[in-house]
Motif scaffolding. Structure first.
Motif, PDB file in Angstrom:
ATOM      1  N   CYS A  67      82.478 -36.401  77.250  1.00  0.00           N
ATOM      2  CA  CYS A  67      83.260 -35.079  77.394  1.00  0.00           C
ATOM      3  C   CYS A  67      84.187 -35.158  76.092  1.00  0.00           C
ATOM      4  CB  CYS A  67      84.317 -35.230  78.484  1.00  0.00           C
ATOM      5  SG  CYS A  67      85.237 -33.693  78.797  1.00  0.00           S
ATOM      6  N   ALA A  68      84.104 -33.978  75.210  1.00  0.00           N
ATOM      7  CA  ALA A  68      84.930 -33.930  74.323  1.00  0.00           C
ATOM      8  C   ALA A  68      86.027 -33.146  74.894  1.00  0.00           C
ATOM      9  CB  ALA A  68      84.043 -32.848  73.117  1.00  0.00           C
ATOM     10  N   SER A  69      87.251 -33.911  74.488  1.00  0.00           N
ATOM     11  CA  SER A  69      88.785 -33.041  75.075  1.00  0.00           C
ATOM     12  C   SER A  69      90.001 -32.989  73.773  1.00  0.00           C
ATOM     13  CB  SER A  69      88.912 -33.802  76.186  1.00  0.00           C
ATOM     14  OG  SER A  69      90.103 -33.255  76.707  1.00  0.00           O
ATOM     15  N   LEU A  70      90.160 -32.049  73.745  1.00  0.00           N
ATOM     16  CA  LEU A  70      91.347 -32.010  73.012  1.00  0.00           C
ATOM     17  C   LEU A  70      92.609 -32.040  73.685  1.00  0.00           C
ATOM     18  CD1 LEU A  70      91.856 -31.462  69.777  1.00  0.00           C
ATOM     19  CD2 LEU A  70      92.476 -29.236  70.198  1.00  0.00           C
ATOM     20  N   THR A  71      93.362 -32.991  73.560  1.00  0.00           N
ATOM     21  CA  THR A  71      94.453 -33.305  74.352  1.00  0.00           C
ATOM     22  C   THR A  71      95.889 -33.400  73.567  1.00  0.00           C
ATOM     23  OG1 THR A  71      94.442 -35.448  74.116  1.00  0.00           O
ATOM     24  CG2 THR A  71      93.374 -34.395  76.109  1.00  0.00           C
ATOM     25  N   GLY A  72      95.909 -33.529  72.110  1.00  0.00           N
ATOM     26  CA  GLY A  72      97.183 -33.471  71.272  1.00  0.00           C
ATOM     27  C   GLY A  72      96.985 -33.013  69.833  1.00  0.00           C
ATOM     28  N   THR A  73      98.036 -32.846  69.199  1.00  0.00           N
ATOM     29  CA  THR A  73      97.894 -32.188  67.948  1.00  0.00           C
ATOM     30  C   THR A  73      97.370 -32.945  66.818  1.00  0.00           C
ATOM     31  OG1 THR A  73     100.083 -33.130  67.482  1.00  0.00           O
ATOM     32  CG2 THR A  73      99.846 -30.753  68.257  1.00  0.00           C
ATOM     33  N   ASN A  99      89.250 -27.930  76.445  1.00  0.00           N
ATOM     34  CA  ASN A  99      90.189 -27.558  75.517  1.00  0.00           C
ATOM     35  C   ASN A  99      91.122 -26.527  76.315  1.00  0.00           C
ATOM     36  OD1 ASN A  99      91.232 -27.253  72.942  1.00  0.00           O
ATOM     37  ND2 ASN A  99      89.940 -25.423  72.590  1.00  0.00           N
ATOM     38  N   GLU A 100      92.614 -26.882  75.894  1.00  0.00           N
ATOM     39  CA  GLU A 100      93.663 -26.157  76.425  1.00  0.00           C
ATOM     40  C   GLU A 100      93.787 -26.179  77.836  1.00  0.00           C
ATOM     41  OE1 GLU A 100      92.770 -22.145  74.905  1.00  0.00           O
ATOM     42  OE2 GLU A 100      94.192 -22.686  72.964  1.00  0.00           O
ATOM     43  N   GLY A 101      93.291 -27.336  78.547  1.00  0.00           N
ATOM     44  CA  GLY A 101      93.184 -27.509  79.919  1.00  0.00           C
ATOM     45  C   GLY A 101      92.048 -26.778  80.537  1.00  0.00           C
ATOM     46  N   GLU A 102      91.108 -26.334  79.738  1.00  0.00           N
ATOM     47  CA  GLU A 102      90.289 -25.311  80.438  1.00  0.00           C
ATOM     48  C   GLU A 102      88.705 -26.005  79.953  1.00  0.00           C
ATOM     49  OE1 GLU A 102      91.657 -20.914  79.980  1.00  0.00           O
ATOM     50  OE2 GLU A 102      90.704 -21.836  78.412  1.00  0.00           O
ATOM     51  N   TRP A 103      87.721 -25.740  80.755  1.00  0.00           N
ATOM     52  CA  TRP A 103      86.371 -25.705  80.363  1.00  0.00           C
ATOM     53  C   TRP A 103      85.730 -24.844  79.560  1.00  0.00           C
ATOM     54  CZ3 TRP A 103      84.027 -30.295  81.068  1.00  0.00           C
ATOM     55  CH2 TRP A 103      84.296 -31.204  82.296  1.00  0.00           C
ATOM     56  N   TRP A 104      85.184 -25.173  78.230  1.00  0.00           N
ATOM     57  CA  TRP A 104      84.575 -24.209  77.384  1.00  0.00           C
ATOM     58  C   TRP A 104      83.354 -24.700  77.235  1.00  0.00           C
ATOM     59  CZ3 TRP A 104      87.707 -22.647  72.158  1.00  0.00           C
ATOM     60  CH2 TRP A 104      88.953 -22.413  72.607  1.00  0.00           C
ATOM     61  N   LEU A 105      82.389 -23.323  77.100  1.00  0.00           N
ATOM     62  CA  LEU A 105      81.066 -23.417  76.853  1.00  0.00           C
ATOM     63  C   LEU A 105      80.657 -22.627  75.680  1.00  0.00           C
ATOM     64  CD1 LEU A 105      78.374 -24.692  78.606  1.00  0.00           C
ATOM     65  CD2 LEU A 105      78.630 -22.368  79.906  1.00  0.00           C
ATOM     66  N   PHE A 106      80.011 -23.475  74.801  1.00  0.00           N
ATOM     67  CA  PHE A 106      79.367 -22.644  73.877  1.00  0.00           C
ATOM     68  C   PHE A 106      77.715 -22.566  73.946  1.00  0.00           C
ATOM     69  CE2 PHE A 106      82.724 -23.767  70.351  1.00  0.00           C
ATOM     70  CZ  PHE A 106      83.726 -23.161  70.913  1.00  0.00           C
ATOM     71  N   ARG A 133      72.954 -15.688  66.902  1.00  0.00           N
ATOM     72  CA  ARG A 133      74.470 -15.662  67.106  1.00  0.00           C
ATOM     73  C   ARG A 133      75.016 -16.516  67.886  1.00  0.00           C
ATOM     74  NH1 ARG A 133      76.712 -12.072  71.101  1.00  0.00           N
ATOM     75  NH2 ARG A 133      75.087 -10.798  72.187  1.00  0.00           N
ATOM     76  N   TYR A 134      76.195 -16.655  67.979  1.00  0.00           N
ATOM     77  CA  TYR A 134      76.474 -17.842  68.989  1.00  0.00           C
ATOM     78  C   TYR A 134      77.621 -17.169  70.236  1.00  0.00           C
ATOM     79  CZ  TYR A 134      75.668 -22.635  69.665  1.00  0.00           C
ATOM     80  OH  TYR A 134      74.864 -23.846  70.004  1.00  0.00           O
ATOM     81  N   GLY A 135      77.727 -17.562  71.165  1.00  0.00           N
ATOM     82  CA  GLY A 135      78.735 -17.310  72.332  1.00  0.00           C
ATOM     83  C   GLY A 135      79.470 -18.243  72.858  1.00  0.00           C
ATOM     84  N   ALA A 136      80.399 -17.771  73.909  1.00  0.00           N
ATOM     85  CA  ALA A 136      81.430 -18.796  74.601  1.00  0.00           C
ATOM     86  C   ALA A 136      81.775 -18.048  75.799  1.00  0.00           C
ATOM     87  CB  ALA A 136      82.742 -18.904  73.638  1.00  0.00           C
ATOM     88  N   SER A 137      82.014 -19.090  76.738  1.00  0.00           N
ATOM     89  CA  SER A 137      82.617 -18.841  78.035  1.00  0.00           C
ATOM     90  C   SER A 137      83.677 -20.047  78.166  1.00  0.00           C
ATOM     91  CB  SER A 137      81.757 -18.711  78.966  1.00  0.00           C
ATOM     92  OG  SER A 137      80.676 -17.587  78.685  1.00  0.00           O
ATOM     93  N   ARG A 138      84.671 -19.612  79.137  1.00  0.00           N
ATOM     94  CA  ARG A 138      85.672 -20.329  79.542  1.00  0.00           C
ATOM     95  C   ARG A 138      85.994 -20.559  81.044  1.00  0.00           C
ATOM     96  NH1 ARG A 138      90.116 -17.905  75.343  1.00  0.00           N
ATOM     97  NH2 ARG A 138      90.102 -15.803  76.513  1.00  0.00           N
ATOM     98  N   SER A 139      86.482 -21.517  81.400  1.00  0.00           N
ATOM     99  CA  SER A 139      86.817 -21.564  82.876  1.00  0.00           C
ATOM    100  C   SER A 139      87.938 -22.572  83.335  1.00  0.00           C
ATOM    101  CB  SER A 139      85.530 -21.850  83.745  1.00  0.00           C
ATOM    102  OG  SER A 139      85.602 -22.054  85.388  1.00  0.00           O
ATOM    103  N   GLU A 140      88.861 -22.067  84.253  1.00  0.00           N
ATOM    104  CA  GLU A 140      89.863 -23.050  84.423  1.00  0.00           C
ATOM    105  C   GLU A 140      89.355 -24.081  85.789  1.00  0.00           C
ATOM    106  OE1 GLU A 140      93.327 -20.918  85.694  1.00  0.00           O
ATOM    107  OE2 GLU A 140      93.771 -20.200  83.865  1.00  0.00           O
ATOM    108  N   ASP A 141      88.280 -23.638  86.572  1.00  0.00           N
ATOM    109  CA  ASP A 141      87.880 -24.516  87.918  1.00  0.00           C
ATOM    110  C   ASP A 141      86.486 -24.902  87.754  1.00  0.00           C
ATOM    111  OD1 ASP A 141      86.667 -21.741  88.353  1.00  0.00           O
ATOM    112  OD2 ASP A 141      87.979 -21.485  89.932  1.00  0.00           O
ATOM    113  N   PHE A 142      85.705 -24.606  86.657  1.00  0.00           N
ATOM    114  CA  PHE A 142      84.265 -24.857  86.575  1.00  0.00           C
ATOM    115  C   PHE A 142      83.326 -23.849  87.682  1.00  0.00           C
ATOM    116  CE2 PHE A 142      80.644 -27.650  86.128  1.00  0.00           C
ATOM    117  CZ  PHE A 142      80.248 -27.731  84.714  1.00  0.00           C
TER     118      PHE A 142
END
Length: 319
Positions: free
Chosen positions: A30-36, A258-265, A273-282
């Protein structure tokens, strides 16, 4: 390539742990960004250059392509291609690369690195040579199974049935040292064709995204999009697949936090081209690809969260 490759076996002695002890590094899966002090690395290939390209980002929205858009690592074994390059960091802080060894290979490519700049000699592992009818091994990825203390490889294979038909399904094998690979077994088989599985662990649950491979390669097709599933155990089962959660046709999902959310590329493979979706609850997903400045024409990527100094080292090497 940049620098002299580091000996692979030296990494294998120290790079993998099955003890389950916390190490303070980002665990595989799980890649996860949690700090600067963290940043992201995007690995991908391009249709005209089946080698590893890299881009970096501090926020997941704006991506800086390295090495002027040229590959940072070429394939050196068997087919000499690095298609679907997947990066992860093991529990002892060693980085690993897994990639597809061409369309019709039963092998996957593996290499290791301390910093994503200097790479060990590449090696090819046979993963489906003992599976009757298996024609290939595509899009290999890996995650850490916390219940067994093993690293699990997952990939897609086309397997010819006794009737001569071809059936795409997901199979897996477990390894503890990346020198030996356990017997390949079907991992996810919902009764229809699925490929391109990716697994991320968060808050005690394993989260999967994969491609429903039914349909045809046309813009107005049914299916050819991403579904999700969860499991409480690293071995699964990932049986309860969601409805389609992305537009179609897309493939090659990469899943991260990322940002407390699930991101999907994901890869709009017919449209370059590329796309992205995000979810708070999966469960409920929204598209936001127009907010992301992707590299030009990436194919089947992975996203890895790393310390900011790793990104600075990449910039220094590949500016």
């Amino acid at each position: 390539m940049h620098g002299r490759p580091t000996t692979r076996r030296a990494f294998l002695r120290t790079g993998l742990s099955t003890s389950g002890a916390a190490t303070g590094v980002a665990l595989a899966g799980c890649a996860s960004l949690t700090g600067t002090d963290r940043a992201f690395v995007l690995s991908f290939f391009r249709t005209g250059a089946e080698a590893m390209h890299l881009a970096v980002s501090t926020d997941g929205y704006g991506w800086e392509t390295l090495n002027g858009g040229d590959p940072v690592l070429q394939g050196s074994v068997r087919t000499e291609t690095l298609r679907d390059p997947f990066l992860f960091e093991d529990r002892d802080g060693t980085f690993h690369l897994l990639s597809t060894d061409g369309w019709e290979s039963q092998y996957i490519v593996h290499a290791t690195s301390p910093d994503l700049v200097e790479w060990s000699d590449q090696e090819a592992f046979p993963v489906v040579t003992d599976v009757d009818g298996a024609k290939n091994a595509w899009a290999p990825e890996c995650y850490y199974d916390r219940e067994t203390g093993e690293y699990r490889l997952v990939w897609s294979s086309t397997v010819e049935t006794d009737s001569g038909e071809e059936y795409d399904n997901r199979i897996w094998s477990a390894t503890t040292d990346f020198e030996t690979v356990g017997p390949a077994e079907r991992f996810v088989d919902p009764g229809f064709e699925v490929i391109d599985a990716t697994v991320a662990h968060h808050d005690g649950t394993y989260h999967m995204a994969l491609k429903d491979e039914r349909g045809v390669n046309e813009l107005d097709t049914d299916y050819k999009a991403i579904r999700t599933a969860t499991a409480a155990d690293g071995e699964g089962p990932f049986d309860d697949l969601s409805e389609l959660v992305t537009p179609s046709p897309v493939e090659g999902p990469t899943l991260f936090r990322n940002e407390g959310e699930w991101w999907l590329f994901y890869d709009y493979f017919l449209e370059d081209r590329y796309g992205a979706s995000r979810s708070e609850d999966f469960e409920t997903w929204e598209t936001f690809g127009d907010e992301v400045d992707f590299p030009a024409k990436p194919r089947h990527s992975s996203v890895l969260a790393v310390d900011a100094d790793v990104v600075e080292g990449l910039r220094d090497a590949w500016a």
